[in-house]
Design an enzyme around this catalytic site. Structure first.
Site, PDB file in Angstrom:
ATOM      1  N   THR A 287      37.190 -13.247  -5.304  1.00  0.00           N
ATOM      2  CA  THR A 287      36.173 -14.269  -5.553  1.00  0.00           C
ATOM      3  C   THR A 287      35.256 -14.398  -4.341  1.00  0.00           C
ATOM      4  O   THR A 287      35.622 -14.019  -3.227  1.00  0.00           O
ATOM      5  CB  THR A 287      36.814 -15.643  -5.837  1.00  0.00           C
TER       6      THR A 287
ATOM      7  N   ARG B 146      34.452 -21.359  -6.111  1.00  0.00           N
ATOM      8  CA  ARG B 146      34.343 -19.918  -5.917  1.00  0.00           C
ATOM      9  C   ARG B 146      33.896 -19.263  -7.225  1.00  0.00           C
ATOM     10  O   ARG B 146      34.004 -19.855  -8.299  1.00  0.00           O
ATOM     11  CB  ARG B 146      35.674 -19.325  -5.456  1.00  0.00           C
TER      12      ARG B 146
ATOM     13  N   GLU C 122      32.221 -14.007 -13.720  1.00  0.00           N
ATOM     14  CA  GLU C 122      31.159 -15.013 -13.689  1.00  0.00           C
ATOM     15  C   GLU C 122      29.940 -14.488 -12.928  1.00  0.00           C
ATOM     16  O   GLU C 122      28.797 -14.768 -13.288  1.00  0.00           O
ATOM     17  CB  GLU C 122      31.639 -16.313 -13.060  1.00  0.00           C
TER      18      GLU C 122
ATOM     19  N   ASP D 140       0.833  -1.203   0.000  1.00  0.00           N
ATOM     20  CA  ASP D 140       0.000   0.000   0.000  1.00  0.00           C
ATOM     21  C   ASP D 140       0.871   1.259   0.000  1.00  0.00           C
ATOM     22  O   ASP D 140       0.623   2.205   0.745  1.00  0.00           O
ATOM     23  CB  ASP D 140      -0.940   0.007   1.213  1.00  0.00           C
TER      24      ASP D 140
ATOM     25  N   ASN E  37      30.911 -16.486   1.911  1.00  0.00           N
ATOM     26  CA  ASN E  37      30.786 -15.036   1.742  1.00  0.00           C
ATOM     27  C   ASN E  37      29.319 -14.606   1.713  1.00  0.00           C
ATOM     28  O   ASN E  37      28.934 -13.603   2.328  1.00  0.00           O
ATOM     29  CB  ASN E  37      31.448 -14.584   0.437  1.00  0.00           C
TER      30      ASN E  37
ATOM     31  N   ASN F 214      41.453 -12.399  -3.214  1.00  0.00           N
ATOM     32  CA  ASN F 214      41.685 -12.823  -4.596  1.00  0.00           C
ATOM     33  C   ASN F 214      40.507 -12.466  -5.512  1.00  0.00           C
ATOM     34  O   ASN F 214      40.469 -12.870  -6.671  1.00  0.00           O
ATOM     35  CB  ASN F 214      41.968 -14.332  -4.657  1.00  0.00           C
TER      36      ASN F 214
ATOM     37  N   GLU G 122      21.480 -33.450 -29.378  1.00  0.00           N
ATOM     38  CA  GLU G 122      22.450 -33.001 -28.380  1.00  0.00           C
ATOM     39  C   GLU G 122      21.951 -31.733 -27.689  1.00  0.00           C
ATOM     40  O   GLU G 122      22.102 -31.572 -26.467  1.00  0.00           O
ATOM     41  CB  GLU G 122      23.798 -32.729 -29.054  1.00  0.00           C
TER      42      GLU G 122
END
Length: 440
Positions: free
Chosen positions: A310, A346, A351, A90, A315, A308, A391
């Site tokens: 990642t 990681r 990514e 609302d 995390n 590093n 495939e």
């Protein structure tokens, strides 16, 4: 309050207020007491009046700069309670109060009487809220937190032009307009407003909730624009400008975009995708603009990556615990279970961009065709390969009952057996057996 349902509604409101306490733009809840006749809720006194009163006092519209100040505060608090799994249902100018009669005072969200808890993949079906601010999916009885973002879009539209985007004399007429009509951006003052303001409102008022910005994304867009303005002012005035005390910096320095719940839903889908779709998404992520990457960089940073660069499941757990209120804490194990594929590996930023981008939201942009074409060219160089229909069906995880040759024939180029542009775009959207079941 005479019915059991009404009593339960107030108890739920108290539960939500208790769970969400602590945000600067949320009305402070002190305590609640219940006797045989009433439930008493003790909350912060806000003496500045409603946002609606402010709109009316300005003759119906705000400047872009003043509207942005209001929007940032609204988006800040809404993105907070969306992360906690609460949908307001609302949102309207009457439900935002100024703490004092000074219009530069803080705005506070109030009235959680229609609010409810909602899980990330859950859909609600009650038709609730105020007619002018209700979203199409509420009328279709299948909605989640995106419904609040639509309501914010209506508020933004009103702030900027002084009129409602959807209007009729009756409630049923309003509902028809919300479902079928598009808001006008042709009449004054829209042609004189910035393209950024128009695009911002359009992204909030997209009828497809999958293409609509989240509150966290919209907040990020506002902050990007404010940062650009500050830089321009610094360049323009140079030594004449005392940047430390400038209102733009003063107003927005303390505003932080929270973790967006959408990224976990997208990451979950990515981790369950085929290797072919992951390659397609990685190609698409390489076409993102600097502004689009700004939001993803913020979200990645909120997950506190290791040195590093990642992130792991741990995390994500730490980030969720850090941001959790009582409303959210019990749902964290469910979140982590859906991302269990990260338990033994990681994810770097490149990514993460592929995993956390929304294809549907990109599709809503004017430059979508350019995004898709550029991504396909990259995919052609790096990820496209000859693939037979059987495939491809296996790669997509299609069941034997799907008539694969009739539904996949246009996915593959007959010249070289590689994925066509049409197949690439469909792959980006994450097709499934359920999608193909509709074709049969």
């Amino acid at each position: 309050m005479t019915t059991a349902i009404a009593i339960e509604d107030v108890r739920r409101e108290v539960k939500i207020l208790r769970a969400l306490s602590g945000h600067n733009n949320l009305v402070h809840f002190y305590d609640a007491h219940e006797d045989h006749d009433n439930v008493y809720i003790v909350m912060e006194l806000c003496e500045g009046g409603e946002l609606l009163d402010s709109i009316l006092s300005r003759g119906g519209k705000y400047t872009e700069d003043d509207a942005r100040v209001v929007m940032i505060q609204i988006l800040n608090v809404v993105s907070f309670f969306h992360l906690q799994g609460v949908v307001h249902r609302d949102l309207k100018p009457e439900n935002f109060l100024f703490t004092s009669k000074d219009e530069n005072s803080q705005l506070k969200a109030i009235d959680f009487g229609l609010s409810d808890f909602v899980k990330p993949d859950e859909r609600l079906n009650d038709i609730v809220g105020s007619a002018y601010y209700v979203t199409p999916e509420v009328l279709h009885r299948s909605y989640s937190t995106e419904a609040d973002v639509w309501s914010i879009g209506v508020i933004a539209y009103i702030l900027l032009c002084g009129s409602r985007p959807f209007w009729a004399r009756t409630e049923s007429g309003i509902f028809r307009a919300v479902s079928k009509a598009d808001p006008s951006f042709d009449d004054a003052p829209w042609p004189s407003l910035s393209s950024e303001a128009r695009d911002f409102v359009k992204r909030l008022l997209n009828k497809d909730p999958r293409k609509r910005s989240t509150a966290a994304q919209a907040l990020s867009e506002c902050l990007i624009y404010c940062h650009k303005l500050v830089i321009l002012m610094i360049l323009k005035f140079h030594s004449q400008l005392s940047t430390a005390g400038h209102p733009w910096i003063k107003n927005y320095n303390d505003v932080k975009v929270p973790v967006d719940i959408l990224i976990f839903k997208l990451m979950k889908a990515y981790l369950r995708s085929s290797s072919l779709r992951k390659a397609a998404l990685r190609a698409l992520s390489k076409t993102l603009t600097v502004d689009e990457l700004f939001y993803l960089k913020e979200q990645f940073a909120l997950l506190e990556p290791n040195k590093n660069g990642t992130i792991s499941l741990e995390n994500i757990k730490v980030a969720l615990m850090k941001n959790a209120t009582d409303a959210m804490e019990s749902r964290i194990p469910e979140f982590l279970a859906s991302l269990n594929a990260l338990q033994y590996r990681r994810m770097d930023f490149d990514e993460f961009c592929a995993a956390a981008l929304s294809v549907h939201q990109l599709e809503a942009l004017d430059r979508w065709e350019q995004h898709a074409r550029c991504a396909y060219e990259l995919f052609e160089k790096d990820g496209n390969r000859a693939i037979v229909i059987d495939e491809l069906a296996s790669e997509l995880g299609l069941s034997p009952s799907v008539p694969i040759h009739s539904v996949l024939h246009d996915w593959i180029r007959h010249t070289d057996g590689k994925l066509s542009f049409l197949g690439f775009v469909k792959l980006l959207h994450g097709v499934s057996s359920r999608t193909f079941a509709k074709v049969q």
